[in-house]
Design a protein around this motif. Structure first.
Motif, PDB file in Angstrom:
ATOM      1  N   VAL A   1      16.587  13.255  -0.756  1.00 29.29           N
ATOM      2  CA  VAL A   1      17.565  13.528  -1.805  1.00 29.29           C
ATOM      3  C   VAL A   1      18.320  12.243  -2.116  1.00 29.29           C
ATOM      4  O   VAL A   1      18.729  11.518  -1.210  1.00 29.29           O
ATOM      5  CB  VAL A   1      18.554  14.623  -1.350  1.00 29.29           C
ATOM      6  N   SER A   2      18.509  11.975  -3.405  1.00 32.86           N
ATOM      7  CA  SER A   2      19.304  10.826  -3.846  1.00 32.86           C
ATOM      8  C   SER A   2      20.689  11.312  -4.248  1.00 32.86           C
ATOM      9  O   SER A   2      20.810  12.296  -4.976  1.00 32.86           O
ATOM     10  CB  SER A   2      18.675  10.157  -5.067  1.00 32.86           C
ATOM     11  N   THR A   3      21.713  10.630  -3.785  1.00 34.66           N
ATOM     12  CA  THR A   3      23.082  10.914  -4.202  1.00 34.66           C
ATOM     13  C   THR A   3      23.722   9.596  -4.616  1.00 34.66           C
ATOM     14  O   THR A   3      23.141   8.526  -4.427  1.00 34.66           O
ATOM     15  CB  THR A   3      23.913  11.529  -3.059  1.00 34.66           C
ATOM     16  N   ASN A   4      24.935   9.678  -5.130  1.00 38.39           N
ATOM     17  CA  ASN A   4      25.633   8.436  -5.470  1.00 38.39           C
ATOM     18  C   ASN A   4      26.044   7.660  -4.225  1.00 38.39           C
ATOM     19  O   ASN A   4      26.430   6.504  -4.317  1.00 38.39           O
ATOM     20  CB  ASN A   4      26.835   8.713  -6.375  1.00 38.39           C
ATOM     21  N   SER A   5      25.927   8.275  -3.053  1.00 40.24           N
ATOM     22  CA  SER A   5      26.264   7.606  -1.796  1.00 40.24           C
ATOM     23  C   SER A   5      25.039   7.092  -1.047  1.00 40.24           C
ATOM     24  O   SER A   5      25.178   6.416  -0.039  1.00 40.24           O
ATOM     25  CB  SER A   5      27.018   8.569  -0.872  1.00 40.24           C
ATOM     26  N   GLY A   6      23.845   7.463  -1.489  1.00 37.69           N
ATOM     27  CA  GLY A   6      22.636   7.011  -0.814  1.00 37.69           C
ATOM     28  C   GLY A   6      21.593   8.107  -0.732  1.00 37.69           C
ATOM     29  O   GLY A   6      21.579   9.032  -1.533  1.00 37.69           O
ATOM     30  N   TYR A   7      20.727   7.987   0.267  1.00 30.48           N
ATOM     31  CA  TYR A   7      19.595   8.889   0.449  1.00 30.48           C
ATOM     32  C   TYR A   7      19.738   9.662   1.752  1.00 30.48           C
ATOM     33  O   TYR A   7      20.274   9.155   2.735  1.00 30.48           O
ATOM     34  CB  TYR A   7      18.285   8.094   0.527  1.00 30.48           C
ATOM     35  N   TYR A   8      19.205  10.894   1.758  1.00 26.90           N
ATOM     36  CA  TYR A   8      19.099  11.636   3.004  1.00 26.90           C
ATOM     37  C   TYR A   8      17.909  12.580   2.940  1.00 26.90           C
ATOM     38  O   TYR A   8      17.417  12.904   1.855  1.00 26.90           O
ATOM     39  CB  TYR A   8      20.390  12.382   3.354  1.00 26.90           C
ATOM     40  N   LEU A   9      17.451  12.989   4.107  1.00 25.42           N
ATOM     41  CA  LEU A   9      16.358  13.957   4.207  1.00 25.42           C
ATOM     42  C   LEU A   9      16.945  15.363   4.160  1.00 25.42           C
ATOM     43  O   LEU A   9      17.858  15.685   4.922  1.00 25.42           O
ATOM     44  CB  LEU A   9      15.587  13.780   5.517  1.00 25.42           C
ATOM     45  N   GLU A  10      16.416  16.172   3.272  1.00 29.42           N
ATOM     46  CA  GLU A  10      16.890  17.536   3.148  1.00 29.42           C
ATOM     47  C   GLU A  10      16.089  18.431   4.074  1.00 29.42           C
ATOM     48  O   GLU A  10      14.866  18.320   4.153  1.00 29.42           O
ATOM     49  CB  GLU A  10      16.745  18.000   1.706  1.00 29.42           C
ATOM     50  N   GLU A  11      16.792  19.307   4.761  1.00 30.83           N
ATOM     51  CA  GLU A  11      16.111  20.273   5.624  1.00 30.83           C
ATOM     52  C   GLU A  11      15.370  21.276   4.752  1.00 30.83           C
ATOM     53  O   GLU A  11      15.876  21.718   3.731  1.00 30.83           O
ATOM     54  CB  GLU A  11      17.124  21.030   6.480  1.00 30.83           C
ATOM     55  N   LYS A  12      14.180  21.630   5.178  1.00 29.15           N
ATOM     56  CA  LYS A  12      13.407  22.638   4.460  1.00 29.15           C
ATOM     57  C   LYS A  12      13.763  24.020   4.968  1.00 29.15           C
ATOM     58  O   LYS A  12      14.180  24.184   6.106  1.00 29.15           O
ATOM     59  CB  LYS A  12      11.914  22.372   4.629  1.00 29.15           C
ATOM     60  N   ASN A  13      13.595  24.999   4.103  1.00 30.36           N
ATOM     61  CA  ASN A  13      13.796  26.407   4.444  1.00 30.36           C
ATOM     62  C   ASN A  13      15.215  26.754   4.866  1.00 30.36           C
ATOM     63  O   ASN A  13      15.419  27.667   5.646  1.00 30.36           O
ATOM     64  CB  ASN A  13      12.798  26.842   5.525  1.00 30.36           C
TER      65      ASN A  13
ATOM     66  N   GLY B   1      20.550  27.539 -23.270  1.00 26.76           N
ATOM     67  CA  GLY B   1      19.878  27.964 -22.050  1.00 26.76           C
ATOM     68  C   GLY B   1      20.587  27.383 -20.831  1.00 26.76           C
ATOM     69  O   GLY B   1      21.804  27.186 -20.843  1.00 26.76           O
ATOM     70  N   VAL B   2      19.833  27.069 -19.796  1.00 28.49           N
ATOM     71  CA  VAL B   2      20.415  26.542 -18.560  1.00 28.49           C
ATOM     72  C   VAL B   2      20.613  25.027 -18.685  1.00 28.49           C
ATOM     73  O   VAL B   2      19.678  24.301 -19.022  1.00 28.49           O
ATOM     74  CB  VAL B   2      19.524  26.860 -17.339  1.00 28.49           C
ATOM     75  N   VAL B   3      21.842  24.585 -18.418  1.00 25.99           N
ATOM     76  CA  VAL B   3      22.176  23.158 -18.382  1.00 25.99           C
ATOM     77  C   VAL B   3      22.628  22.875 -16.953  1.00 25.99           C
ATOM     78  O   VAL B   3      23.602  23.468 -16.481  1.00 25.99           O
ATOM     79  CB  VAL B   3      23.292  22.802 -19.391  1.00 25.99           C
ATOM     80  N   ARG B   4      21.906  21.991 -16.257  1.00 23.51           N
ATOM     81  CA  ARG B   4      22.104  21.797 -14.814  1.00 23.51           C
ATOM     82  C   ARG B   4      22.382  20.335 -14.477  1.00 23.51           C
ATOM     83  O   ARG B   4      21.838  19.434 -15.100  1.00 23.51           O
ATOM     84  CB  ARG B   4      20.841  22.255 -14.093  1.00 23.51           C
ATOM     85  N   ALA B   5      23.209  20.134 -13.442  1.00 27.75           N
ATOM     86  CA  ALA B   5      23.473  18.787 -12.926  1.00 27.75           C
ATOM     87  C   ALA B   5      23.445  18.823 -11.397  1.00 27.75           C
ATOM     88  O   ALA B   5      24.047  19.704 -10.778  1.00 27.75           O
ATOM     89  CB  ALA B   5      24.834  18.284 -13.403  1.00 27.75           C
ATOM     90  N   ASP B   6      22.720  17.884 -10.783  1.00 30.95           N
ATOM     91  CA  ASP B   6      22.700  17.768  -9.323  1.00 30.95           C
ATOM     92  C   ASP B   6      24.062  17.301  -8.825  1.00 30.95           C
ATOM     93  O   ASP B   6      24.728  16.490  -9.472  1.00 30.95           O
ATOM     94  CB  ASP B   6      21.636  16.768  -8.880  1.00 30.95           C
ATOM     95  N   MET B   7      24.460  17.791  -7.657  1.00 29.36           N
ATOM     96  CA  MET B   7      25.730  17.390  -7.053  1.00 29.36           C
ATOM     97  C   MET B   7      25.518  16.829  -5.642  1.00 29.36           C
ATOM     98  O   MET B   7      25.991  15.771  -5.326  1.00 29.36           O
ATOM     99  CB  MET B   7      26.711  18.568  -7.011  1.00 29.36           C
ATOM    100  N   HIS B   8      24.890  17.607  -4.771  1.00 34.89           N
ATOM    101  CA  HIS B   8      24.658  17.227  -3.371  1.00 34.89           C
ATOM    102  C   HIS B   8      25.957  16.781  -2.704  1.00 34.89           C
ATOM    103  O   HIS B   8      26.067  15.673  -2.184  1.00 34.89           O
ATOM    104  CB  HIS B   8      23.561  16.170  -3.265  1.00 34.89           C
ATOM    105  N   ILE B   9      26.940  17.679  -2.700  1.00 35.28           N
ATOM    106  CA  ILE B   9      28.237  17.418  -2.080  1.00 35.28           C
ATOM    107  C   ILE B   9      28.369  18.314  -0.856  1.00 35.28           C
ATOM    108  O   ILE B   9      28.206  19.532  -0.947  1.00 35.28           O
ATOM    109  CB  ILE B   9      29.391  17.678  -3.074  1.00 35.28           C
ATOM    110  N   SER B  10      28.686  17.699   0.289  1.00 34.36           N
ATOM    111  CA  SER B  10      28.780  18.481   1.524  1.00 34.36           C
ATOM    112  C   SER B  10      30.022  18.143   2.354  1.00 34.36           C
ATOM    113  O   SER B  10      30.102  18.502   3.516  1.00 34.36           O
ATOM    114  CB  SER B  10      27.518  18.271   2.367  1.00 34.36           C
ATOM    115  N   SER B  11      30.995  17.457   1.748  1.00 38.56           N
ATOM    116  CA  SER B  11      32.207  17.100   2.493  1.00 38.56           C
ATOM    117  C   SER B  11      33.396  17.043   1.545  1.00 38.56           C
ATOM    118  O   SER B  11      33.238  16.917   0.324  1.00 38.56           O
ATOM    119  CB  SER B  11      32.040  15.737   3.161  1.00 38.56           C
TER     120      SER B  11
END
Length: 187
Positions: free
Chosen positions: A54-66, A106-116
């Motif tokens: 996953v790419s974020t504005n802070s860098g890259y990380y591996l996303e857990e599957k499932n 229709g659907v308008v989407r934006a990635d966030m990837h915020i966890s803190s």
């Protein structure tokens, strides 16, 4: 270091950092003694090889599957955005994206990837800088968040807290999908 070894090293660094803990491209470049552009190319190739990076504005990380995933339909004011987002991250969940269901577009989407909370603060600072507005403003405050968490009980707790705060919104008949159903139930 050979190309294959370098790509394995990138995966190893991201794996050790853990899911949701981004490592900047600059840091990867520095540790591996390569250019930032080589990092970008290697990440693209690793993704093509089905590594869930996953790419974020802070860098890259591996996303857990499932991981359990749920979509929440919410409505609140601009001033309540921080409180709403903190409900997700304070429970250990990740805000994967935000989207709206617009009757015309229709659907308008934006990635966030915020966890803190830090991620929440950085996101809101970018909005307050005046360069952008919250996506929910094009649909009268109604919007959706795709959220992942380590287990379903966390998603249930988030749903309860959103309900108590008055942020959870009911689905309308024109909305095509029951967004509240856990994606993990289908798999």
């Amino acid at each position: 270091m050979k190309t294959i070894e370098r790509r394995h090293a990138i995966l190893d660094i991201l794996s050790k950092a853990g899911p949701g803990n981004p490592v900047s491209g600059s840091k990867l470049a520095s540790v591996l003694k390569i250019s930032r552009q080589v990092v970008v190319q290697d990440i693209a190739i690793l993704r093509a090889e089905q590594h869930n990076i996953v790419s974020t504005n802070s860098g890259y990380y591996l996303e857990e599957k499932n991981k359990p995933t749920r979509v929440f339909k919410v409505k609140h004011t601009d001033e309540q955005t921080e409180d709403e987002m903190n409900i997700f991250v304070d429970n250990g969940a990740e805000l994967v994206d935000v989207f709206v269901y617009h009757k015309s577009y229709g659907v308008v989407r934006a990635d966030m990837h915020i966890s803190s909370r830090r991620g929440v603060k950085e996101f809101l600072a970018s909005i307050k800088s005046g360069k952008s507005t919250l996506l929910m403003n094009i649909t009268g405050g109604y919007h959706y968040h795709t959220v992942t968490a380590p287990d379903v009980s966390i998603l249930d707790s988030i749903e309860d807290q959103l309900w108590e705060a008055g942020y959870l919104a009911e689905l309308k008949e024109y909305e095509p999908v029951d967004f509240r159903k856990d994606k993990s139930e289908d798999e």
